[in-house]
Scaffold this motif. Structure first.
Motif, PDB file in Angstrom:
ATOM      1  N   SER A 115      28.187  -7.062  13.333  1.00 21.37           N
ATOM      2  CA  SER A 115      27.715  -7.562  14.629  1.00 21.37           C
ATOM      3  C   SER A 115      26.225  -7.341  14.791  1.00 21.37           C
ATOM      4  O   SER A 115      25.514  -8.182  15.366  1.00 21.37           O
ATOM      5  CB  SER A 115      28.483  -6.883  15.761  1.00 21.37           C
ATOM      6  OG  SER A 115      29.863  -7.197  15.711  1.00 21.37           O
ATOM      7  N   HIS A 174      24.963  -8.443  23.737  1.00 15.86           N
ATOM      8  CA  HIS A 174      24.832  -9.148  25.008  1.00 15.86           C
ATOM      9  C   HIS A 174      26.192  -9.485  25.612  1.00 15.86           C
ATOM     10  O   HIS A 174      26.360  -9.450  26.830  1.00 15.86           O
ATOM     11  CB  HIS A 174      24.014 -10.425  24.808  1.00 15.86           C
ATOM     12  CG  HIS A 174      22.593 -10.173  24.407  1.00 15.86           C
ATOM     13  ND1 HIS A 174      21.628  -9.755  25.302  1.00 15.86           N
ATOM     14  CD2 HIS A 174      21.970 -10.244  23.205  1.00 15.86           C
ATOM     15  CE1 HIS A 174      20.473  -9.612  24.682  1.00 15.86           C
ATOM     16  NE2 HIS A 174      20.656  -9.895  23.396  1.00 15.86           N
ATOM     17  N   PHE A 175      27.156  -9.831  24.786  1.00 17.51           N
ATOM     18  CA  PHE A 175      28.506 -10.117  25.279  1.00 17.51           C
ATOM     19  C   PHE A 175      29.464 -10.065  24.098  1.00 17.51           C
ATOM     20  O   PHE A 175      29.056 -10.233  22.941  1.00 17.51           O
ATOM     21  CB  PHE A 175      28.584 -11.490  25.966  1.00 17.51           C
ATOM     22  CG  PHE A 175      28.062 -12.630  25.144  1.00 17.51           C
ATOM     23  CD1 PHE A 175      28.851 -13.255  24.189  1.00 17.51           C
ATOM     24  CD2 PHE A 175      26.764 -13.087  25.325  1.00 17.51           C
ATOM     25  CE1 PHE A 175      28.370 -14.302  23.432  1.00 17.51           C
ATOM     26  CE2 PHE A 175      26.267 -14.136  24.564  1.00 17.51           C
ATOM     27  CZ  PHE A 175      27.071 -14.754  23.608  1.00 17.51           C
ATOM     28  N   GLU A 176      30.729  -9.806  24.412  1.00 13.18           N
ATOM     29  CA  GLU A 176      31.756  -9.794  23.373  1.00 13.18           C
ATOM     30  C   GLU A 176      32.159 -11.211  23.003  1.00 13.18           C
ATOM     31  O   GLU A 176      32.125 -12.125  23.833  1.00 13.18           O
ATOM     32  CB  GLU A 176      32.992  -9.015  23.858  1.00 13.18           C
ATOM     33  CG  GLU A 176      32.770  -7.518  23.974  1.00 13.18           C
ATOM     34  CD  GLU A 176      34.047  -6.782  24.316  1.00 13.18           C
ATOM     35  OE1 GLU A 176      35.106  -7.460  24.430  1.00 13.18           O
ATOM     36  OE2 GLU A 176      34.012  -5.554  24.476  1.00 13.18           O
ATOM     37  N   ILE A 177      32.526 -11.377  21.748  1.00 12.39           N
ATOM     38  CA  ILE A 177      32.969 -12.686  21.264  1.00 12.39           C
ATOM     39  C   ILE A 177      34.488 -12.700  21.262  1.00 12.39           C
ATOM     40  O   ILE A 177      35.128 -11.999  20.479  1.00 12.39           O
ATOM     41  CB  ILE A 177      32.426 -12.954  19.849  1.00 12.39           C
ATOM     42  CG1 ILE A 177      30.905 -12.874  19.851  1.00 12.39           C
ATOM     43  CG2 ILE A 177      32.878 -14.319  19.359  1.00 12.39           C
ATOM     44  CD1 ILE A 177      30.298 -12.977  18.474  1.00 12.39           C
ATOM     45  N   ASN A 178      35.065 -13.466  22.166  1.00 18.38           N
ATOM     46  CA  ASN A 178      36.517 -13.600  22.254  1.00 18.38           C
ATOM     47  C   ASN A 178      36.842 -14.958  22.864  1.00 18.38           C
ATOM     48  O   ASN A 178      35.938 -15.772  23.112  1.00 18.38           O
ATOM     49  CB  ASN A 178      37.131 -12.457  23.068  1.00 18.38           C
ATOM     50  CG  ASN A 178      36.417 -12.255  24.398  1.00 18.38           C
ATOM     51  OD1 ASN A 178      36.134 -13.217  25.105  1.00 18.38           O
ATOM     52  ND2 ASN A 178      36.109 -11.012  24.730  1.00 18.38           N
ATOM     53  N   THR A 235      37.669 -15.832  25.776  1.00 19.95           N
ATOM     54  CA  THR A 235      37.119 -16.115  27.105  1.00 19.95           C
ATOM     55  C   THR A 235      35.756 -16.784  27.009  1.00 19.95           C
ATOM     56  O   THR A 235      35.319 -17.438  27.963  1.00 19.95           O
ATOM     57  CB  THR A 235      36.997 -14.816  27.915  1.00 19.95           C
ATOM     58  OG1 THR A 235      36.122 -13.896  27.227  1.00 19.95           O
ATOM     59  CG2 THR A 235      38.352 -14.149  28.087  1.00 19.95           C
ATOM     60  N   LEU A 236      35.102 -16.633  25.865  1.00 13.93           N
ATOM     61  CA  LEU A 236      33.801 -17.279  25.677  1.00 13.93           C
ATOM     62  C   LEU A 236      33.921 -18.794  25.737  1.00 13.93           C
ATOM     63  O   LEU A 236      32.983 -19.484  26.159  1.00 13.93           O
ATOM     64  CB  LEU A 236      33.205 -16.840  24.334  1.00 13.93           C
ATOM     65  CG  LEU A 236      31.833 -17.387  23.961  1.00 13.93           C
ATOM     66  CD1 LEU A 236      30.787 -16.964  24.980  1.00 13.93           C
ATOM     67  CD2 LEU A 236      31.431 -16.919  22.573  1.00 13.93           C
ATOM     68  N   LEU A 238      24.193 -15.634  18.586  1.00 13.21           N
ATOM     69  CA  LEU A 238      23.662 -15.980  19.903  1.00 13.21           C
ATOM     70  C   LEU A 238      22.923 -17.315  19.851  1.00 13.21           C
ATOM     71  O   LEU A 238      23.127 -18.197  20.702  1.00 13.21           O
ATOM     72  CB  LEU A 238      22.733 -14.870  20.384  1.00 13.21           C
ATOM     73  CG  LEU A 238      22.301 -14.880  21.853  1.00 13.21           C
ATOM     74  CD1 LEU A 238      23.506 -14.688  22.757  1.00 13.21           C
ATOM     75  CD2 LEU A 238      21.276 -13.794  22.103  1.00 13.21           C
ATOM     76  N   ASN A 252      30.452  -8.651  18.816  1.00 10.15           N
ATOM     77  CA  ASN A 252      29.587  -8.979  19.935  1.00 10.15           C
ATOM     78  C   ASN A 252      28.353  -9.715  19.438  1.00 10.15           C
ATOM     79  O   ASN A 252      28.026  -9.677  18.247  1.00 10.15           O
ATOM     80  CB  ASN A 252      29.189  -7.713  20.707  1.00 10.15           C
ATOM     81  CG  ASN A 252      28.399  -6.735  19.853  1.00 10.15           C
ATOM     82  OD1 ASN A 252      27.190  -6.888  19.660  1.00 10.15           O
ATOM     83  ND2 ASN A 252      29.087  -5.714  19.324  1.00 10.15           N
ATOM     84  N   SER A 299      33.742 -19.839  29.396  1.00 10.91           N
ATOM     85  CA  SER A 299      32.371 -19.674  29.876  1.00 10.91           C
ATOM     86  C   SER A 299      31.466 -20.766  29.313  1.00 10.91           C
ATOM     87  O   SER A 299      30.609 -21.307  30.018  1.00 10.91           O
ATOM     88  CB  SER A 299      31.835 -18.295  29.476  1.00 10.91           C
ATOM     89  OG  SER A 299      32.618 -17.263  30.016  1.00 10.91           O
TER      90      SER A 299
END
Length: 385
Positions: free
Chosen positions: A235, A349-353, A355-356, A243, A345, A359
């Motif tokens: 990561s 900055h944010f987790e990769i799952n 829910t991305l 990103l 991640n 968003s």
């Protein structure tokens, strides 16, 4: 090595060597655990960066952006310009990190994989199914990619009235290929991590059937810790690349939707010209869907396998007699495994799952509405003049 399964990390060596040509990966000798020709690598990396910057300047000189602005709406030009900046930044960042910073990290990741493969007896495992072989799939992906790129180039040539050489020098093709290779590399490493998590889970299920598990469980938790450290290091290495790829995917989707909207609003006498552009944007949309699927879905599946390991540890703990010495050992090992759980991640900055995905869709639609409003203003000005 071309027949090796993903379960043996040595399968990646030929692909890793190919990526060395583009400096997507450092020039490492994993057998000797050293850097190959460090001075040559630094010179080569600096040359590639200079060539990339020079090609950007050449784009301005031949006036492709000016040609685009004469044939496209202002919103299209802005989005495409920002998208090209992101792609160039992705390429230069990858070359810079492979040249100066990531060599030791890659060697550590490779050593971690080899250590786990020895423990799991995965060395030398081959993949007999052709369609499941990594290099068979890699050839198929490359074939589809170049077909898409060829058609997209054809569509662009119908619009901007530029020569093929000028378009190639506009960085688009080379930068897209860099993004394509980086996505395959990320997908490959994540898939390798998922395979070893699955092997550890199978090992835990086997241990749960034994009367005494503490000693063997300690070894499995140690391997789980190594996988967690590898995930965290991965990561850190690819966080900013992920990103930038996600940002670029968002811009391309907005561009595709925007161009399709303008296609529907175009006069009838221009439809024959813009039909190529419309189909090109559909191809780009399909490409972005593939990129996002190779990034998000394997990461989500690997994270689920990692969390399954924790669940299996708790199930083993429930099967051990309480207040016994072995129960205390298993309990401590379970807490330790839970502490070693690592999630992917994007540079913190944010987790990769999964829910991305929601968003991503929400943000794309928000900015697309803004772009449509800008298109309305631009079309109104053109009609009044």
């Amino acid at each position: 090595m071309y027949k090796l399964s993903v379960r043996d990390i040595n399968f990646i060596r030929p692909f890793y060597a190919y990526l060395n040509l583009f400096l997507i990966t450092p020039w490492n000798d994993f057998d000797e655990n050293t850097v190959c020709k460090p001075i040559v690598v630094k010179v080569y990396g600096c040359v590639l960066i200079v060539l990339k910057i020079s090609s950007m300047l050449y784009v301005g000189k031949i006036g492709i952006e000016r040609n685009l602005s004469e044939n496209m709406a202002v919103s299209q030009v802005i989005i495409i310009f920002v998208s090209q900046i992101i792609l160039v930044t992705l390429t230069i960042l990858t070359i810079f990190k492979s040249t100066f910073t990531d060599s030791a990290k890659w060697r550590l990741i490779f050593n971690n994989f080899q250590l786990i493969d020895r423990k799991l007896h995965n060395l030398g495992v081959v993949e007999l199914r052709i369609l499941e072989n990594f290099y068979s799939r890699c050839i198929i992906k490359h074939t589809v990619f170049f077909i898409f790129v060829g058609y997209i180039l054809y569509g662009w040539l119908q619009l901007i009235k530029s020569t093929f050489l000028k378009l190639v020098l506009a960085n688009t093709v080379s930068d897209f290929y860099y993004e394509f290779l980086i996505s395959i590399l990320i997908h490959t490493v994540v898939k390798a991590l998922k395979s070893r998590h699955q092997d550890l889970n199978i090992r835990l299920i086997y241990l749960s059937r034994k009367p005494t598990v503490a000693q063997e469980m300690r070894k499995v938790v140690l391997q789980y810790r190594i996988l967690g450290e590898t995930t965290e290091m991965f990561s850190r290495m690819f966080g900013y690349q992920i990103l930038l790829i996600i940002f670029h995917c968002g811009l391309v989707v907005i561009t595709s939707l925007n161009n399709c909207f303008l296609f529907l609003m175009a006069p009838n006498n221009q439809h024959q010209l813009t039909v190529y552009f419309f189909t090109c944007n559909l191809c780009m949309f399909m490409y972005i869907v593939w990129i996002l699927s190779t990034l998000i879905l394997p990461v989500e599946a690997t994270t689920q396998e990692s969390e399954t390991f924790i669940d299996l540890c708790y199930k083993i703990q429930e099967n051990v007699i309480k207040k016994s010495a072995e129960f205390q050992v298993v309990r401590k090992l379970t807490l330790r495994a839970e502490h070693f759980l690592r999630k992917f991640n994007a540079a913190g900055h944010f987790e990769i799952n999964k829910t991305l995905i929601f968003s991503f869709v929400g943000n794309v639609m928000t900015y697309f509405i803004v772009v449509v409003q800008l298109n309305g203003i631009d079309l109104f000005k053109r009609n009044t003049t």
